[in-house]
Design an enzyme around this catalytic site. Structure first.
Site, PDB file in Angstrom:
ATOM      1  N   ARG A   1       0.824  -1.211   0.000  1.00  0.00           N
ATOM      2  CA  ARG A   1       0.000   0.000   0.000  1.00  0.00           C
ATOM      3  C   ARG A   1       0.862   1.267   0.000  1.00  0.00           C
ATOM      4  NH1 ARG A   1      -3.188   0.616   4.440  1.00  0.00           N
ATOM      5  NH2 ARG A   1      -4.978   1.449   3.337  1.00  0.00           N
TER       6      ARG A   1
ATOM      7  N   PRO B   1       7.399  -5.053   5.683  1.00  0.00           N
ATOM      8  CA  PRO B   1       7.197  -5.274   7.121  1.00  0.00           C
ATOM      9  C   PRO B   1       8.444  -5.875   7.750  1.00  0.00           C
ATOM     10  CG  PRO B   1       6.111  -7.006   5.845  1.00  0.00           C
ATOM     11  CD  PRO B   1       6.676  -6.029   4.849  1.00  0.00           C
TER      12      PRO B   1
ATOM     13  N   ASN C   1      13.139 -10.592   7.073  1.00  0.00           N
ATOM     14  CA  ASN C   1      13.551  -9.261   6.595  1.00  0.00           C
ATOM     15  C   ASN C   1      14.502  -8.542   7.545  1.00  0.00           C
ATOM     16  OD1 ASN C   1      12.006  -9.587   4.367  1.00  0.00           O
ATOM     17  ND2 ASN C   1      10.277  -8.363   5.090  1.00  0.00           N
TER      18      ASN C   1
ATOM     19  N   ARG D   1      10.855  -0.003   9.393  1.00  0.00           N
ATOM     20  CA  ARG D   1      11.289  -0.415  10.735  1.00  0.00           C
ATOM     21  C   ARG D   1      12.812  -0.363  10.792  1.00  0.00           C
ATOM     22  NH1 ARG D   1       6.869   0.484  11.878  1.00  0.00           N
ATOM     23  NH2 ARG D   1       5.284  -0.788  12.914  1.00  0.00           N
TER      24      ARG D   1
ATOM     25  N   ASP E   1      13.011   7.265   9.494  1.00  0.00           N
ATOM     26  CA  ASP E   1      11.974   7.673  10.454  1.00  0.00           C
ATOM     27  C   ASP E   1      11.878   6.677  11.603  1.00  0.00           C
ATOM     28  OD1 ASP E   1       9.726   9.291  11.284  1.00  0.00           O
ATOM     29  OD2 ASP E   1       8.435   7.629  10.663  1.00  0.00           O
TER      30      ASP E   1
ATOM     31  N   GLU F   1      14.128   1.880  19.286  1.00  0.00           N
ATOM     32  CA  GLU F   1      13.582   3.239  19.435  1.00  0.00           C
ATOM     33  C   GLU F   1      12.562   3.330  20.569  1.00  0.00           C
ATOM     34  OE1 GLU F   1      11.635   3.471  15.481  1.00  0.00           O
ATOM     35  OE2 GLU F   1       9.744   3.433  16.552  1.00  0.00           O
TER      36      GLU F   1
ATOM     37  N   HIS G   1       9.925   8.503  14.277  1.00  0.00           N
ATOM     38  CA  HIS G   1       8.788   7.627  13.940  1.00  0.00           C
ATOM     39  C   HIS G   1       7.487   8.443  13.896  1.00  0.00           C
ATOM     40  CE1 HIS G   1       7.350   3.205  14.019  1.00  0.00           C
ATOM     41  NE2 HIS G   1       6.543   3.944  13.294  1.00  0.00           N
TER      42      HIS G   1
HETATM   43  P1  NAD Z   1       1.785  -3.787   2.948  1.00  0.00           P
HETATM   44  O1  NAD Z   1       1.537  -5.075   3.650  1.00  0.00           O
HETATM   45  O2  NAD Z   1       0.675  -3.169   2.156  1.00  0.00           O
HETATM   46  O3  NAD Z   1       3.031  -3.959   1.958  1.00  0.00           O
HETATM   47  C1  NAD Z   1       4.223  -4.603   2.321  1.00  0.00           C
HETATM   48  C2  NAD Z   1       4.794  -5.231   1.072  1.00  0.00           C
HETATM   49  O4  NAD Z   1       6.120  -5.677   1.358  1.00  0.00           O
HETATM   50  C3  NAD Z   1       4.014  -6.450   0.586  1.00  0.00           C
HETATM   51  O5  NAD Z   1       3.648  -6.282  -0.775  1.00  0.00           O
HETATM   52  C4  NAD Z   1       5.008  -7.610   0.756  1.00  0.00           C
HETATM   53  O6  NAD Z   1       4.854  -8.622  -0.228  1.00  0.00           O
HETATM   54  C5  NAD Z   1       6.323  -6.873   0.618  1.00  0.00           C
HETATM   55  N1  NAD Z   1       7.497  -7.570   1.138  1.00  0.00           N
HETATM   56  C6  NAD Z   1       7.613  -8.334   2.250  1.00  0.00           C
HETATM   57  N2  NAD Z   1       8.888  -8.746   2.393  1.00  0.00           N
HETATM   58  C7  NAD Z   1       9.596  -8.226   1.347  1.00  0.00           C
HETATM   59  C8  NAD Z   1      10.955  -8.280   0.941  1.00  0.00           C
HETATM   60  N3  NAD Z   1      11.875  -8.956   1.646  1.00  0.00           N
HETATM   61  N4  NAD Z   1      11.311  -7.614  -0.168  1.00  0.00           N
HETATM   62  C9  NAD Z   1      10.404  -6.909  -0.885  1.00  0.00           C
HETATM   63  N5  NAD Z   1       9.109  -6.829  -0.569  1.00  0.00           N
HETATM   64  C10 NAD Z   1       8.706  -7.466   0.558  1.00  0.00           C
HETATM   65  O7  NAD Z   1       2.322  -2.790   4.067  1.00  0.00           O
HETATM   66  P2  NAD Z   1       2.326  -1.203   4.029  1.00  0.00           P
HETATM   67  O8  NAD Z   1       1.022  -0.671   4.512  1.00  0.00           O
HETATM   68  O9  NAD Z   1       2.827  -0.755   2.699  1.00  0.00           O
HETATM   69  O10 NAD Z   1       3.388  -0.892   5.203  1.00  0.00           O
HETATM   70  C11 NAD Z   1       4.733  -1.318   5.094  1.00  0.00           C
HETATM   71  C12 NAD Z   1       5.439  -1.125   6.420  1.00  0.00           C
HETATM   72  O11 NAD Z   1       5.558   0.259   6.703  1.00  0.00           O
HETATM   73  C13 NAD Z   1       4.681  -1.657   7.639  1.00  0.00           C
HETATM   74  O12 NAD Z   1       4.886  -3.048   7.818  1.00  0.00           O
HETATM   75  C14 NAD Z   1       5.262  -0.850   8.781  1.00  0.00           C
HETATM   76  O13 NAD Z   1       6.360  -1.525   9.349  1.00  0.00           O
HETATM   77  C15 NAD Z   1       5.753   0.417   8.101  1.00  0.00           C
HETATM   78  N6  NAD Z   1       5.003   1.603   8.549  1.00  0.00           N
HETATM   79  C16 NAD Z   1       5.677   2.630   9.124  1.00  0.00           C
HETATM   80  C17 NAD Z   1       4.986   3.762   9.519  1.00  0.00           C
HETATM   81  C18 NAD Z   1       5.681   4.960  10.134  1.00  0.00           C
HETATM   82  O14 NAD Z   1       5.026   5.802  10.781  1.00  0.00           O
HETATM   83  N7  NAD Z   1       6.965   5.121   9.978  1.00  0.00           N
HETATM   84  C19 NAD Z   1       3.599   3.838   9.343  1.00  0.00           C
HETATM   85  C20 NAD Z   1       2.957   2.767   8.729  1.00  0.00           C
HETATM   86  C21 NAD Z   1       3.660   1.660   8.323  1.00  0.00           C
END
Ligand code: NAD
Length: 378
Positions: free
Chosen positions: A203, A255, A260, A283, A307, A312, A344
Site C-alpha cells: 500500500r 514489514p 527481513n 522499521r 523515520d 527506538e 517515527h
Molecule cells: P503492505 O503489507 O501493504 O506492503 C508490504 C509489502 O512488502 C508487501 O507487498 C510484501 O509482499 C512486501 N514484502 C515483504 N517482504 C519483502 C521483501 N523482503 N522484499 C520486498 N518486498 C517485501 O504494508 P504497508 O502498509 O505498505 O506498510 C509497510 C510497512 O511500513 C509496515 O509493515 C510498517 O512496518 C511500516 N510503517 C511505518 C509507519 C511509520 O510511521 N513510519 C507507518 C505505517 C507503516
C-alpha cells in the site's frame, strides 16, 4: 463487550470519543483513569453519546469497511495511557478485548497471561505487527488484527525525506542558525531526474510510486508478490539485485519479519550505486546498522534518512531532554550532515490518528462478530 485500550495519547482522545459515539449508539462508556478525568469531551465514566453519525468511508477508508460494526449497545471502553506489558497485564482482567499501539510488546508471556485472563481479541492501532508474537496468539486462540490507515501520509513523508536529503536541507538549516548563507556544499539533485527503487510494493510503496510519477522519476520495484496495482502505479518490477544496481534512491516499504531483519546488510549495500540515498520509514531493524554506519563513513551511502531506528521504543515519542540516552548508533549517526533521523512520525497526521483509533476499536468488535468480518485480521 468490554474493551481495554492502552497507550492512549492526548491527541487520540477526540477520535476515541467520536468512535465511542459511533459504535455504541449511545451505549458506549469510557471509564477513564485519573489522568483523563477533567477532559471535557470524555469525562471519567460518563456515557458518551450523540456524537457524529457514522459516515461511510470517513476515517476508515478501507476496502472492506465493516458494516458488521453495527455494534452491540453494551460496549464499554476503558482507555488508559499506559503501555501493556507483563508488569501490568492484570489490568486486562475482566475485558474481552484489548487495543494497543506499537509500544506494548506482546510477547508469548504477556499473551499467555491475557488468554488466562479471558481476553479473546487483540487489536493494534498500527500497520506493523512486529511487536506481537502473532503465531503464539493463534496457538492460544487469541484473535489479532492490525489497522490499515490510508497510506498517503506515510508515503508523502518518505518522499519528503528524499527531498530533504537530496536538497541538503539539514546542513542548510544548521548554517542559518549562525547566519551562514553560503551555498558551498549544498548543491542538490532533482528527484525527477533520478531512479528510485521501491523495496516492498504494498500500500505505501505503491503510493510512493504514484507521488514520484508526478516528479517524473523512473520507478523500479521489487516485491516477492508483485501486483498489477503496483504496475498501474508506475512501478517497473526488476530483481532486487538489479534494483540495487540501478537505483539512485532506495526506499524500504516492507514489514519487519524474521526473514527481513537486517536485509540491508553489507552485501546488499555493496550491490547499490556509489552515493546511493537510502530511505527507511518502515522499521529500524530492517537495516544492519553497523553496515550502514560504515557505508556512511566510507561514503558508499551518499545520504540516509530514517523515520525509525532499532531500539527506538522508550526514546521516540518521549521527551528525554534530561536523560542519558543509551543508543550509541543513533547518537553517532545523527551527527552526520547527510543523515536525517525523524522520531517515527511518518504516520502522524490528523487523518491517520482518527483512522487508527477507529479501526482499532472497530477491529475487536468486528472480530467478536465472527470470522472474516474484519479485513485486517492477521
Ligand atoms: P503492505 O503489507 O501493504 O506492503 C508490504 C509489502 O512488502 C508487501 O507487498 C510484501 O509482499 C512486501 N514484502 C515483504 N517482504 C519483502 C521483501 N523482503 N522484499 C520486498 N518486498 C517485501 O504494508 P504497508 O502498509 O505498505 O506498510 C509497510 C510497512 O511500513 C509496515 O509493515 C510498517 O512496518 C511500516 N510503517 C511505518 C509507519 C511509520 O510511521 N513510519 C507507518 C505505517 C507503516
Amino acid at each position: 463487550m468490554n474493551i481495554k485500550l492502552y497507550e492512549l495519547r492526548e491527541d487520540e482522545k477526540p477520535a476515541l470519543a467520536e468512535v465511542m459515539a459511533r459504535v455504541g449508539a449511545g451505549g458506549a462508556r469510557m471509564a477513564s483513569d485519573a489522568r483523563m478525568a477533567g477532559d471535557a469531551q470524555v469525562a471519567g465514566g460518563a456515557p458518551v453519546g450523540g456524537g457524529a453519525a457514522p459516515q461511510a468511508g470517513d476515517a476508515l477508508k478501507r476496502g472492506a469497511a465493516p458494516q458488521a460494526c453495527a455494534a452491540p449497545s453494551d460496549i464499554t471502553i476503558d482507555a488508559v495511557p499506559d503501555e501493556l506489558g507483563i508488569e501490568n497485564v492484570a489490568s486486562a482482567q475482566g475485558f474481552d478485548a484489548v487495543v494497543i499501539s506499537g509500544r506494548s510488546a506482546m510477547t508469548a508471556e504477556v499473551l499467555d497471561r491475557l488468554a488466562e485472563l479471558g481476553v479473546k481479541y487483540l487489536a493494534t492501532r498500527t500497520v506493523g505487527v512486529d511487536h506481537i508474537d502473532v503465531a503464539h496468539a493463534h496457538e492460544l486462540g487469541l484473535r489479532v488484527c492490525n489497522t490499515g490507515y490510508p497510506p498517503e501520509g506515510v508515503a508523502e513523508f518518505a518522499v519528503m525525506l528524499m527531498l530533504i536529503v537530496l536538497r541538503r536541507y539539514k546542513p542548510s538549516l544548521w548554517r542559518q542558525q549562525v547566519n551562514d548563507y553560503s551555498l558551498g556544499g549544498l548543491e542538490g539533485r532533482e528527484l525527477g531526474r533520478l531512479t528510485v527503487g521501491i523495496v516492498g510494493t504494498g500500500r505505501i510503496g505503491q503510493q510512493v510510486a504514484r507521488i514520484l510519477g508526478g516528479f517524473g522519476s523512473k520507478v523500479l520495484g521489487y516485491d516477492p508478490c508483485p501486483s498489477d496495482a503496483a504496475r498501474a502505479a508506475g512501478i517497473e518490477y526488476v530483481p532486487l539485485e538489479e534494483l540495487y544496481r540501478r537505483s539512485d534512491v532506495v526506499t524500504l516499504h516492507v514489514p519487519l519479519t524474521e526473514e527481513n531483519r537486517g536485509m540491508v546488510d553489507a552485501e546488499a549495500i555493496n550491490q547499490m550505486r556509489d552515493g546511493v540515498v537510502l530511505v527507511n520509514v518502515s522499521r529500524g531493524e530492517l537495516i544492519d546498522v553497523a553496515a550502514v554506519t560504515s557505508a556512511i563513513e566510507f561514503e558508499k551511502i551518499g545520504a540516509l534518512a530514517m523515520d525509525v531506528f532499532a531500539d527506538e521504543v522508550g526514546i521516540y515519542h518521549e521527551s528525554r531532554v534530561n536523560d542519558i540516552i543509551r543508543n550509541r548508533d543513533m547518537a553517532y549517526l545523527r551527527q552526520f550532515p547527510n543523515v536525517v533521523l525523524t522520531p517515527h512520525m511518518a504516520f502522524y497526521t490528523d487523518t491517520n490518528v482518527n483512522s487508527m483509533v477507529e479501526q482499532g476499536v472497530r477491529g475487536v468488535i468486528a472480530m467478536a462478530e465472527g470470522p472474516g468480518s474484519w479485513a485486517s485480521e492477521v
